[in-house]
Write a protein that holds these residues in place. Structure first.
Motif, PDB file in Angstrom:
ATOM      1  N   TRP A  92       3.766  -2.741   4.205  1.00 61.98           N
ATOM      2  CA  TRP A  92       2.444  -2.127   4.354  1.00 61.98           C
ATOM      3  C   TRP A  92       1.323  -3.156   4.162  1.00 61.98           C
ATOM      4  O   TRP A  92       0.433  -2.955   3.336  1.00 61.98           O
ATOM      5  CB  TRP A  92       2.275  -0.995   3.327  1.00 61.98           C
ATOM      6  N   PRO A  93       1.304  -4.253   4.908  1.00 63.63           N
ATOM      7  CA  PRO A  93       0.285  -5.284   4.661  1.00 63.63           C
ATOM      8  C   PRO A  93      -1.128  -4.869   5.053  1.00 63.63           C
ATOM      9  O   PRO A  93      -2.099  -5.427   4.541  1.00 63.63           O
ATOM     10  CB  PRO A  93       0.761  -6.460   5.521  1.00 63.63           C
ATOM     11  N   GLY A  94      -1.278  -3.891   5.943  1.00 69.06           N
ATOM     12  CA  GLY A  94      -2.617  -3.502   6.394  1.00 69.06           C
ATOM     13  C   GLY A  94      -2.929  -2.057   6.125  1.00 69.06           C
ATOM     14  O   GLY A  94      -3.609  -1.388   6.923  1.00 69.06           O
ATOM     15  N   ALA A  95      -2.468  -1.546   4.987  1.00 70.17           N
ATOM     16  CA  ALA A  95      -2.568  -0.104   4.730  1.00 70.17           C
ATOM     17  C   ALA A  95      -3.920   0.338   4.196  1.00 70.17           C
ATOM     18  O   ALA A  95      -4.099   1.504   3.893  1.00 70.17           O
ATOM     19  CB  ALA A  95      -1.478   0.314   3.758  1.00 70.17           C
ATOM     20  N   GLY A  96      -4.881  -0.549   4.053  1.00 70.26           N
ATOM     21  CA  GLY A  96      -6.175  -0.144   3.511  1.00 70.26           C
ATOM     22  C   GLY A  96      -6.332  -0.619   2.077  1.00 70.26           C
ATOM     23  O   GLY A  96      -5.769  -1.651   1.684  1.00 70.26           O
ATOM     24  N   ASP A  97      -7.062   0.130   1.290  1.00 67.84           N
ATOM     25  CA  ASP A  97      -7.360  -0.262  -0.090  1.00 67.84           C
ATOM     26  C   ASP A  97      -6.177   0.122  -0.981  1.00 67.84           C
ATOM     27  O   ASP A  97      -6.193   1.129  -1.689  1.00 67.84           O
ATOM     28  CB  ASP A  97      -8.640   0.426  -0.559  1.00 67.84           C
ATOM     29  N   MET A  98      -5.132  -0.687  -0.920  1.00 68.27           N
ATOM     30  CA  MET A  98      -3.924  -0.441  -1.703  1.00 68.27           C
ATOM     31  C   MET A  98      -3.650  -1.652  -2.580  1.00 68.27           C
ATOM     32  O   MET A  98      -3.484  -2.763  -2.074  1.00 68.27           O
ATOM     33  CB  MET A  98      -2.733  -0.172  -0.783  1.00 68.27           C
ATOM     34  N   LYS A  99      -3.594  -1.444  -3.885  1.00 71.84           N
ATOM     35  CA  LYS A  99      -3.340  -2.516  -4.837  1.00 71.84           C
ATOM     36  C   LYS A  99      -2.028  -2.234  -5.553  1.00 71.84           C
ATOM     37  O   LYS A  99      -1.790  -1.115  -6.021  1.00 71.84           O
ATOM     38  CB  LYS A  99      -4.492  -2.630  -5.835  1.00 71.84           C
ATOM     39  N   LEU A 100      -1.194  -3.270  -5.651  1.00 75.84           N
ATOM     40  CA  LEU A 100       0.123  -3.140  -6.246  1.00 75.84           C
ATOM     41  C   LEU A 100       0.241  -4.045  -7.470  1.00 75.84           C
ATOM     42  O   LEU A 100      -0.183  -5.202  -7.434  1.00 75.84           O
ATOM     43  CB  LEU A 100       1.202  -3.517  -5.232  1.00 75.84           C
ATOM     44  N   TYR A 101       0.837  -3.520  -8.527  1.00 74.71           N
ATOM     45  CA  TYR A 101       0.986  -4.272  -9.771  1.00 74.71           C
ATOM     46  C   TYR A 101       2.401  -4.115 -10.293  1.00 74.71           C
ATOM     47  O   TYR A 101       3.009  -3.045 -10.194  1.00 74.71           O
ATOM     48  CB  TYR A 101       0.003  -3.768 -10.834  1.00 74.71           C
ATOM     49  N   GLN A 102       2.911  -5.199 -10.878  1.00 73.08           N
ATOM     50  CA  GLN A 102       4.228  -5.176 -11.482  1.00 73.08           C
ATOM     51  C   GLN A 102       4.078  -5.024 -12.987  1.00 73.08           C
ATOM     52  O   GLN A 102       3.300  -5.736 -13.631  1.00 73.08           O
ATOM     53  CB  GLN A 102       4.988  -6.462 -11.149  1.00 73.08           C
ATOM     54  N   GLY A 103       4.807  -4.062 -13.549  1.00 70.69           N
ATOM     55  CA  GLY A 103       4.760  -3.870 -14.985  1.00 70.69           C
ATOM     56  C   GLY A 103       5.184  -2.474 -15.376  1.00 70.69           C
ATOM     57  O   GLY A 103       5.597  -1.664 -14.545  1.00 70.69           O
ATOM     58  N   ASP A 104       5.110  -2.196 -16.662  1.00 69.13           N
ATOM     59  CA  ASP A 104       5.426  -0.882 -17.196  1.00 69.13           C
ATOM     60  C   ASP A 104       4.287   0.074 -16.855  1.00 69.13           C
ATOM     61  O   ASP A 104       3.121  -0.204 -17.129  1.00 69.13           O
ATOM     62  CB  ASP A 104       5.598  -0.982 -18.712  1.00 69.13           C
ATOM     63  N   ALA A 105       4.629   1.207 -16.266  1.00 65.15           N
ATOM     64  CA  ALA A 105       3.607   2.134 -15.792  1.00 65.15           C
ATOM     65  C   ALA A 105       2.697   2.609 -16.908  1.00 65.15           C
ATOM     66  O   ALA A 105       1.506   2.838 -16.694  1.00 65.15           O
ATOM     67  CB  ALA A 105       4.257   3.322 -15.099  1.00 65.15           C
ATOM     68  N   LEU A 106       3.235   2.757 -18.102  1.00 67.29           N
ATOM     69  CA  LEU A 106       2.421   3.262 -19.206  1.00 67.29           C
ATOM     70  C   LEU A 106       1.250   2.343 -19.511  1.00 67.29           C
ATOM     71  O   LEU A 106       0.192   2.791 -19.960  1.00 67.29           O
ATOM     72  CB  LEU A 106       3.297   3.441 -20.448  1.00 67.29           C
ATOM     73  N   ASP A 107       1.396   1.053 -19.241  1.00 66.61           N
ATOM     74  CA  ASP A 107       0.318   0.107 -19.496  1.00 66.61           C
ATOM     75  C   ASP A 107      -0.875   0.322 -18.575  1.00 66.61           C
ATOM     76  O   ASP A 107      -1.967  -0.198 -18.839  1.00 66.61           O
ATOM     77  CB  ASP A 107       0.825  -1.331 -19.333  1.00 66.61           C
ATOM     78  N   PHE A 108      -0.689   1.056 -17.475  1.00 62.34           N
ATOM     79  CA  PHE A 108      -1.768   1.276 -16.520  1.00 62.34           C
ATOM     80  C   PHE A 108      -2.456   2.619 -16.735  1.00 62.34           C
ATOM     81  O   PHE A 108      -3.289   3.020 -15.932  1.00 62.34           O
ATOM     82  CB  PHE A 108      -1.229   1.169 -15.090  1.00 62.34           C
TER      83      PHE A 108
END
Length: 225
Positions: A92-108
């Motif tokens: 999905w390189p051109g999907a719009g305003d999509m930000k991806l992060y690696q980590g434990d979900a609870l931290d977000f």
């Protein structure tokens, strides 16, 4: 949030095919809550406003998140697995305003700006103690914001923390992760106890005509504010 630091979910990712190029309606992006293709409700469950900010807990390879981004949402996804996120970035390189992060979900779940909706589709919310997850979710939502999640329905009598096993091949023991299963009445009590309103917990039946019969537990609740 899991007890394997992402290794189990990297193993899972290697065994999963990417989402189809199009669905049965010919759409290139779509939202799917269940484990069955072209089945169940869609993104309307989230009641997002135009340009709304939304968080996917355990976004995996990003298909649902990409759909929301193409609808104009500010879409944030977090996953513990680098392999899953690599799939998402490649697909999905051109999907719009999509930000991806690696980590434990609870931290977000402690954002500078609260979210209009938070959701999890067979994702991190399934593999987190709801006594920890639900208060963190409600703290991260805007008043009136929606929390929704889907997972396997509980097996009768098998409630609370359960073990899930992820195969790692014939020469290794399976990876073990924990999940939390409850009947619908218990989920309703938990949601209301942590301050959610307009709570709905249902089991969507499997599609008719197939051999598979296990439905999908779908949870939706609102932060009253």
């Amino acid at each position: 949030m899991t007890d394997t630091r992402g290794a189990a979910w990297d193993t899972y990712a290697r065994g999963q095919a990417l989402r189809r190029t199009t669905n049965a309606r010919g759409e290139t992006t779509w939202f799917n809550w269940t484990q069955y293709p072209d089945h169940g409700p869609g993104a309307e469950q989230l009641s997002l406003p135009p340009g709304g900010r939304v968080l996917d807990l355990g976004c995996g390879s990003g298909g649902n998140l990409a759909h929301l981004a193409t609808l104009g949402m500010r879409a944030v996804g977090v996953d513990v697995s680098p392999a899953q996120l690599a799939k998402a970035r490649a697909r999905w390189p051109g999907a719009g305003d999509m930000k991806l992060y690696q980590g434990d979900a609870l931290d977000f779940l402690f954002p500078a700006e609260p979210f209009d909706a938070i959701y999890s589709v067979f994702g991190a919310a399934y593999f987190t103690d709801p006594a920890v997850m639900l208060p963190a979710v409600i703290a991260a939502l805007q008043p009136g914001g929606v929390f929704a999640m889907s997972q396997q329905p509980a097996v009768q009598g098998c409630y609370g923390c359960q073990a899930s096993y992820i195969p790692r091949g014939p020469d290794e023991d399976p990876a073990v992760v924990r999940r939390w299963d409850y009947p619908t009445a218990t989920w309703l009590g938990l949601l209301r106890g942590f301050g959610f309103v307009d709570c709905a917990v249902t089991v969507l039946p499997a599609p008719t005509g197939g051999k598979r019969k296990i439905g999908t537990l779908l949870i939706r609740a609102v932060h009253e504010g």
